[in-house]
Design a protein around this motif. Structure first.
Motif, PDB file in Angstrom:
ATOM      1  N   UNK A  82       0.842  -1.189   0.000  1.00  0.00           N
ATOM      2  CA  UNK A  82       0.000   0.000   0.000  1.00  0.00           C
ATOM      3  C   UNK A  82       0.883   1.248   0.000  1.00  0.00           C
ATOM      4  N   UNK A  83       0.294   2.374  -0.340  1.00  0.00           N
ATOM      5  CA  UNK A  83       1.044   3.620  -0.410  1.00  0.00           C
ATOM      6  C   UNK A  83       1.467   4.085   0.980  1.00  0.00           C
ATOM      7  N   UNK A  84       2.538   4.900   1.058  1.00  0.00           N
ATOM      8  CA  UNK A  84       2.889   5.511   2.345  1.00  0.00           C
ATOM      9  C   UNK A  84       1.696   6.287   2.906  1.00  0.00           C
ATOM     10  N   UNK A  85       1.531   6.232   4.224  1.00  0.00           N
ATOM     11  CA  UNK A  85       0.381   6.864   4.865  1.00  0.00           C
ATOM     12  C   UNK A  85      -0.656   5.852   5.297  1.00  0.00           C
ATOM     13  N   UNK A  86      -0.668   4.687   4.658  1.00  0.00           N
ATOM     14  CA  UNK A  86      -1.551   3.614   5.071  1.00  0.00           C
ATOM     15  C   UNK A  86      -0.923   2.872   6.250  1.00  0.00           C
ATOM     16  N   UNK A  87      -1.766   2.498   7.217  1.00  0.00           N
ATOM     17  CA  UNK A  87      -1.251   1.798   8.388  1.00  0.00           C
ATOM     18  C   UNK A  87      -0.580   0.488   8.025  1.00  0.00           C
ATOM     19  N   UNK A  88      -1.153  -0.256   7.080  1.00  0.00           N
ATOM     20  CA  UNK A  88      -0.584  -1.548   6.700  1.00  0.00           C
ATOM     21  C   UNK A  88       0.784  -1.382   6.044  1.00  0.00           C
ATOM     22  N   UNK A  89       0.994  -0.253   5.346  1.00  0.00           N
ATOM     23  CA  UNK A  89       2.313  -0.002   4.762  1.00  0.00           C
ATOM     24  C   UNK A  89       3.339   0.224   5.875  1.00  0.00           C
ATOM     25  N   UNK A  90       2.952   0.985   6.892  1.00  0.00           N
ATOM     26  CA  UNK A  90       3.877   1.243   7.994  1.00  0.00           C
ATOM     27  C   UNK A  90       4.233  -0.065   8.702  1.00  0.00           C
ATOM     28  N   UNK A  91       3.234  -0.928   8.890  1.00  0.00           N
ATOM     29  CA  UNK A  91       3.483  -2.216   9.541  1.00  0.00           C
ATOM     30  C   UNK A  91       4.401  -3.078   8.680  1.00  0.00           C
ATOM     31  N   UNK A  92       4.177  -3.091   7.364  1.00  0.00           N
ATOM     32  CA  UNK A  92       5.035  -3.853   6.454  1.00  0.00           C
ATOM     33  C   UNK A  92       6.480  -3.383   6.548  1.00  0.00           C
ATOM     34  N   UNK A  93       6.688  -2.071   6.487  1.00  0.00           N
ATOM     35  CA  UNK A  93       8.053  -1.534   6.577  1.00  0.00           C
ATOM     36  C   UNK A  93       8.700  -1.903   7.903  1.00  0.00           C
ATOM     37  N   UNK A  94       7.935  -1.805   8.991  1.00  0.00           N
ATOM     38  CA  UNK A  94       8.488  -2.104  10.319  1.00  0.00           C
ATOM     39  C   UNK A  94       8.834  -3.581  10.460  1.00  0.00           C
ATOM     40  N   UNK A  95       7.968  -4.459   9.959  1.00  0.00           N
ATOM     41  CA  UNK A  95       8.242  -5.891  10.063  1.00  0.00           C
ATOM     42  C   UNK A  95       9.457  -6.285   9.232  1.00  0.00           C
ATOM     43  N   UNK A  96       9.567  -5.710   8.034  1.00  0.00           N
ATOM     44  CA  UNK A  96      10.736  -6.018   7.200  1.00  0.00           C
ATOM     45  C   UNK A  96      12.017  -5.513   7.869  1.00  0.00           C
TER      46      UNK A  96
END
Length: 317
Positions: free
Chosen positions: A216-230
């Protein structure tokens, strides 16, 4: 000769408009009542106010406007041409105020009021419809205004007063908001069904470090979670596509464009395999948020209590 200057401050056009509105507003209903009856005594009786109060209000209204609104003959009055023109606009304004009052009263009605509720796109196909269905078993007449958006946009609308409550992830932490964690949702690594990892059931996220991701694009909660998990798994994902909707990403995974970290789908999609992630722990927390100190109407309070009662049981198994 000494000239005396008035001590009254001169008003700028903008402050004059604000001032004249404050002067006129309380007297408009009195004016309309007298115009309707064409008789001060009958109008006072109809509105339940002393005749002297009504007469003074009309005189002051005319003085404030600098225009004669009524021609008087004893207790009987008739509108002047200026009064007829003024009455047309006053009746429209009073009717609009009445409609606004009826609307907010209807929205606050405990049994048939309205709740403005925001939620994530990924919760729209199954979770939110089931929540509303269950809530309406005991509150069948309560109405909903629904807004489906990503987390940060919903928080903005919450702050703007467009929403009463929103279901979002991650659970926000801000001084002007109250947020309560309701549940968590396991995320899966979604891969094409012909992918080298497609035969697996579980995977450590680090094993996907060399993969291309669709997110998902930056700003979406799921994108932030993806970046953090990676990042926790020790890598920065290579991004092939940034989208706005989780099911679009699933379709792109099926087309072989990359892999994705996503919540489980409402309906299984062909062409992909969904792998459990054993490390790091891949979940997203789901919570409900509202403005701190914001008074709830009875319908909003009832729906809030309902959501909080679903802690740990918000999402389908």
């Amino acid at each position: 000769m000494v000239h005396q200057h008035s001590s009254q401050p001169r008003l700028s056009p903008s402050s004059y408009e604000e001032d004249i509105t404050l002067l006129l507003a309380p007297r408009l209903a009195y004016f309309a009542g007298v115009a309707r009856q064409e008789h001060v005594t009958r109008a006072a009786q109809e509105m339940g106010v002393p005749q002297s109060t009504l007469s003074r209000a009309i005189v002051r209204l005319e003085e404030d406007l600098g225009v004669a609104l009524f021609a008087r003959k004893g207790r009987t009055v008739s509108l002047t041409p200026a009064g007829r023109t003024f009455l047309t606009s006053v009746e429209r304004a009073l009717a609009e105020v009445e409609r606004a009052a009826e609307s907010v009263q209807a929205d606050a009605d405990p049994s048939a009021g309205k709740v403005a509720f925001g939620f994530l796109h990924t919760m729209g196909s199954e979770t939110v419809p089931e929540l509303i269905r269950a809530f309406r078993v005991d509150h069948p007449r309560i109405r909903f205004t629904l807004v489906q958006n990503y987390g940060e946009a919903m928080i903005e609308r919450l702050r703007a007063g467009d929403l009463d409550l929103c279901l979002t992830s991650p659970v926000p932490d801000a001084p002007d908001l109250v947020a309560r964690r309701l549940d968590e949702q396991r995320l899966r690594l979604v891969v094409p069904d012909d992918h080298r990892l497609a035969g697996r059931k579980r995977i450590r996220l680090a094993e996907a470090a060399d993969e291309t991701f669709v997110t998902l694009e930056p700003g979406y909660g799921l994108r932030r979670i993806t970046d953090d998990l990676c990042a926790e798994a020790g890598f920065t994902p290579r991004i092939a596509f940034e989208g706005e909707e989780a099911e679009t990403l699933r379709g792109l995974v099926a087309a072989g464009l990359g892999v994705a970290l996503l919540p489980p789908p409402a309906v299984a999609r062909p062409g992909v395999v969904e792998l459990g992630v054993t490390a790091p722990r891949a979940v997203r927390e789901i919570g409900v948020a509202w403005l701190d100190g914001h008074p709830d109407t009875a319908p909003v309070a009832a729906f809030k209590r309902f959501l909080l009662s679903r802690r740990g049981h918000l999402l389908p198994d």
